[in-house]
Design a protein around this motif. Structure first.
Motif, PDB file in Angstrom:
ATOM      1  N   ARG A 112      21.098  18.451 -53.908  1.00  0.00           N
ATOM      2  CA  ARG A 112      22.533  18.267 -53.712  1.00  0.00           C
ATOM      3  C   ARG A 112      23.265  18.699 -54.971  1.00  0.00           C
ATOM      4  N   ASN A 113      24.318  19.502 -54.814  1.00  0.00           N
ATOM      5  CA  ASN A 113      25.078  20.025 -55.963  1.00  0.00           C
ATOM      6  C   ASN A 113      24.146  20.684 -56.973  1.00  0.00           C
ATOM      7  N   LYS A 114      23.203  21.457 -56.453  1.00  0.00           N
ATOM      8  CA  LYS A 114      22.239  22.192 -57.281  1.00  0.00           C
ATOM      9  C   LYS A 114      21.443  21.291 -58.210  1.00  0.00           C
ATOM     10  N   ALA A 115      21.072  20.114 -57.686  1.00  0.00           N
ATOM     11  CA  ALA A 115      20.216  19.206 -58.452  1.00  0.00           C
ATOM     12  C   ALA A 115      19.318  18.429 -57.491  1.00  0.00           C
ATOM     13  N   PHE A 116      18.141  18.061 -57.975  1.00  0.00           N
ATOM     14  CA  PHE A 116      17.293  17.156 -57.203  1.00  0.00           C
ATOM     15  C   PHE A 116      17.782  15.731 -57.425  1.00  0.00           C
ATOM     16  N   ALA A 117      17.763  14.924 -56.384  1.00  0.00           N
ATOM     17  CA  ALA A 117      18.148  13.520 -56.507  1.00  0.00           C
ATOM     18  C   ALA A 117      17.183  12.674 -55.688  1.00  0.00           C
ATOM     19  N   PRO A 118      16.412  11.808 -56.354  1.00  0.00           N
ATOM     20  CA  PRO A 118      16.378  11.558 -57.802  1.00  0.00           C
ATOM     21  C   PRO A 118      15.596  12.642 -58.545  1.00  0.00           C
ATOM     22  N   VAL A 119      15.631  12.585 -59.892  1.00  0.00           N
ATOM     23  CA  VAL A 119      14.899  13.571 -60.689  1.00  0.00           C
ATOM     24  C   VAL A 119      13.533  13.038 -61.130  1.00  0.00           C
ATOM     25  N   TYR A 120      13.262  11.772 -60.788  1.00  0.00           N
ATOM     26  CA  TYR A 120      11.944  11.210 -61.069  1.00  0.00           C
ATOM     27  C   TYR A 120      11.552  10.308 -59.912  1.00  0.00           C
ATOM     28  N   LEU A 121      10.303  10.454 -59.483  1.00  0.00           N
ATOM     29  CA  LEU A 121       9.827   9.645 -58.366  1.00  0.00           C
ATOM     30  C   LEU A 121       8.368   9.279 -58.610  1.00  0.00           C
ATOM     31  N   LYS A 122       8.053   8.005 -58.423  1.00  0.00           N
ATOM     32  CA  LYS A 122       6.678   7.550 -58.573  1.00  0.00           C
ATOM     33  C   LYS A 122       6.155   7.205 -57.187  1.00  0.00           C
ATOM     34  N   ILE A 123       5.043   7.826 -56.807  1.00  0.00           N
ATOM     35  CA  ILE A 123       4.489   7.607 -55.469  1.00  0.00           C
ATOM     36  C   ILE A 123       2.982   7.354 -55.584  1.00  0.00           C
ATOM     37  N   LYS A 124       2.354   7.101 -54.440  1.00  0.00           N
ATOM     38  CA  LYS A 124       0.910   6.886 -54.413  1.00  0.00           C
ATOM     39  C   LYS A 124       0.229   8.051 -53.706  1.00  0.00           C
ATOM     40  N   VAL A 125      -1.055   8.236 -54.046  1.00  0.00           N
ATOM     41  CA  VAL A 125      -1.853   9.287 -53.409  1.00  0.00           C
ATOM     42  C   VAL A 125      -1.766   9.137 -51.890  1.00  0.00           C
ATOM     43  N   GLY A 126      -1.499  10.231 -51.209  1.00  0.00           N
ATOM     44  CA  GLY A 126      -1.391  10.218 -49.754  1.00  0.00           C
ATOM     45  C   GLY A 126       0.038  10.134 -49.253  1.00  0.00           C
ATOM     46  N   ASP A 127       0.970   9.823 -50.154  1.00  0.00           N
ATOM     47  CA  ASP A 127       2.373   9.722 -49.741  1.00  0.00           C
ATOM     48  C   ASP A 127       2.966  11.114 -49.488  1.00  0.00           C
ATOM     49  N   VAL A 128       4.024  11.105 -48.696  1.00  0.00           N
ATOM     50  CA  VAL A 128       4.689  12.345 -48.304  1.00  0.00           C
ATOM     51  C   VAL A 128       6.101  12.361 -48.884  1.00  0.00           C
ATOM     52  N   VAL A 129       6.498  13.508 -49.435  1.00  0.00           N
ATOM     53  CA  VAL A 129       7.874  13.646 -49.908  1.00  0.00           C
ATOM     54  C   VAL A 129       8.566  14.724 -49.082  1.00  0.00           C
ATOM     55  N   ASN A 130       9.725  14.366 -48.552  1.00  0.00           N
ATOM     56  CA  ASN A 130      10.529  15.290 -47.773  1.00  0.00           C
ATOM     57  C   ASN A 130      11.674  15.784 -48.658  1.00  0.00           C
ATOM     58  N   PHE A 131      11.679  17.083 -48.952  1.00  0.00           N
ATOM     59  CA  PHE A 131      12.736  17.666 -49.776  1.00  0.00           C
ATOM     60  C   PHE A 131      13.824  18.195 -48.846  1.00  0.00           C
ATOM     61  N   VAL A 132      14.986  17.550 -48.893  1.00  0.00           N
ATOM     62  CA  VAL A 132      16.045  17.879 -47.932  1.00  0.00           C
ATOM     63  C   VAL A 132      17.189  18.630 -48.620  1.00  0.00           C
ATOM     64  N   ASN A 133      17.534  19.769 -48.076  1.00  0.00           N
ATOM     65  CA  ASN A 133      18.619  20.589 -48.612  1.00  0.00           C
ATOM     66  C   ASN A 133      19.968  20.082 -48.096  1.00  0.00           C
ATOM     67  N   ASP A 134      20.735  19.455 -48.984  1.00  0.00           N
ATOM     68  CA  ASP A 134      22.058  18.928 -48.624  1.00  0.00           C
ATOM     69  C   ASP A 134      23.186  19.851 -49.074  1.00  0.00           C
ATOM     70  N   ASP A 135      22.840  21.012 -49.614  1.00  0.00           N
ATOM     71  CA  ASP A 135      23.865  21.958 -50.075  1.00  0.00           C
ATOM     72  C   ASP A 135      24.132  23.009 -49.001  1.00  0.00           C
ATOM     73  N   PRO A 136      25.332  23.630 -49.041  1.00  0.00           N
ATOM     74  CA  PRO A 136      25.665  24.637 -48.023  1.00  0.00           C
ATOM     75  C   PRO A 136      25.075  26.019 -48.318  1.00  0.00           C
ATOM     76  N   PHE A 137      24.013  26.055 -49.104  1.00  0.00           N
ATOM     77  CA  PHE A 137      23.334  27.323 -49.401  1.00  0.00           C
ATOM     78  C   PHE A 137      21.839  27.044 -49.546  1.00  0.00           C
ATOM     79  N   ALA A 138      21.055  28.099 -49.645  1.00  0.00           N
ATOM     80  CA  ALA A 138      19.598  27.961 -49.626  1.00  0.00           C
ATOM     81  C   ALA A 138      19.050  27.379 -50.933  1.00  0.00           C
ATOM     82  N   HIS A 139      17.985  26.607 -50.785  1.00  0.00           N
ATOM     83  CA  HIS A 139      17.195  26.137 -51.921  1.00  0.00           C
ATOM     84  C   HIS A 139      15.731  26.468 -51.645  1.00  0.00           C
ATOM     85  N   ASN A 140      14.948  26.316 -52.709  1.00  0.00           N
ATOM     86  CA  ASN A 140      13.500  26.488 -52.626  1.00  0.00           C
ATOM     87  C   ASN A 140      12.907  25.243 -53.258  1.00  0.00           C
TER      88      ASN A 140
END
Ligand SMILES: [Cu+2]
Length: 105
Positions: free
Chosen positions: A28-56
């Motif tokens: 969002r606004n050309k930034a990841f939110a949050p910028v730090y995430l602590k998870i456990k092995v096997g967890d899934v992260v969904n990266f969602v593009n909330d901007d009106p243009f493409a991200h990678n």
């Protein structure tokens, strides 16, 4: 069917499956939110593009290296983190976009 699998080959895989959580990281606004995430092995992260243009989203980290290509507004890309360690995540389109995921046992 899940029970059969548990009693058969992989108790550990079954335990991961049962406790796997899903997290969401926004782009969002050309930034990841949050910028730090602590998870456990096997967890899934969904990266969602909330901007009106493409991200990678990609990572060259040893713990988890991936590159999902570019994707437009409203789409999400799911990554499963299957090893413990640190993962530095970036966007190839906006090189200043960075975040870190810490995967724990
Ligand atoms: Cu981007």
């Amino acid at each position: 069917m899940k029970i059969k699998y548990c009693l058969g080959v992989a108790l550990i895989a079954c335990a991961f499956d049962a406790s796997a959580a899903e997290y969401e990281i926004a782009q969002r606004n050309k930034a990841f939110a949050p910028v730090y995430l602590k998870i456990k092995v096997g967890d899934v992260v969904n990266f969602v593009n909330d901007d009106p243009f493409a991200h990678n989203v990609y990572s060259l980290s040893e713990t988890k290296s991936f590159d999902v290509g570019s994707y437009p507004k409203g789409q999400g890309k799911q990554i499963t983190f299957d090893k413990p360690g640190q993962v530095f995540v970036e966007c190839a389109i906006h090189p200043f976009m960075k975040m870190k995921i810490e995967v724990t046992q």
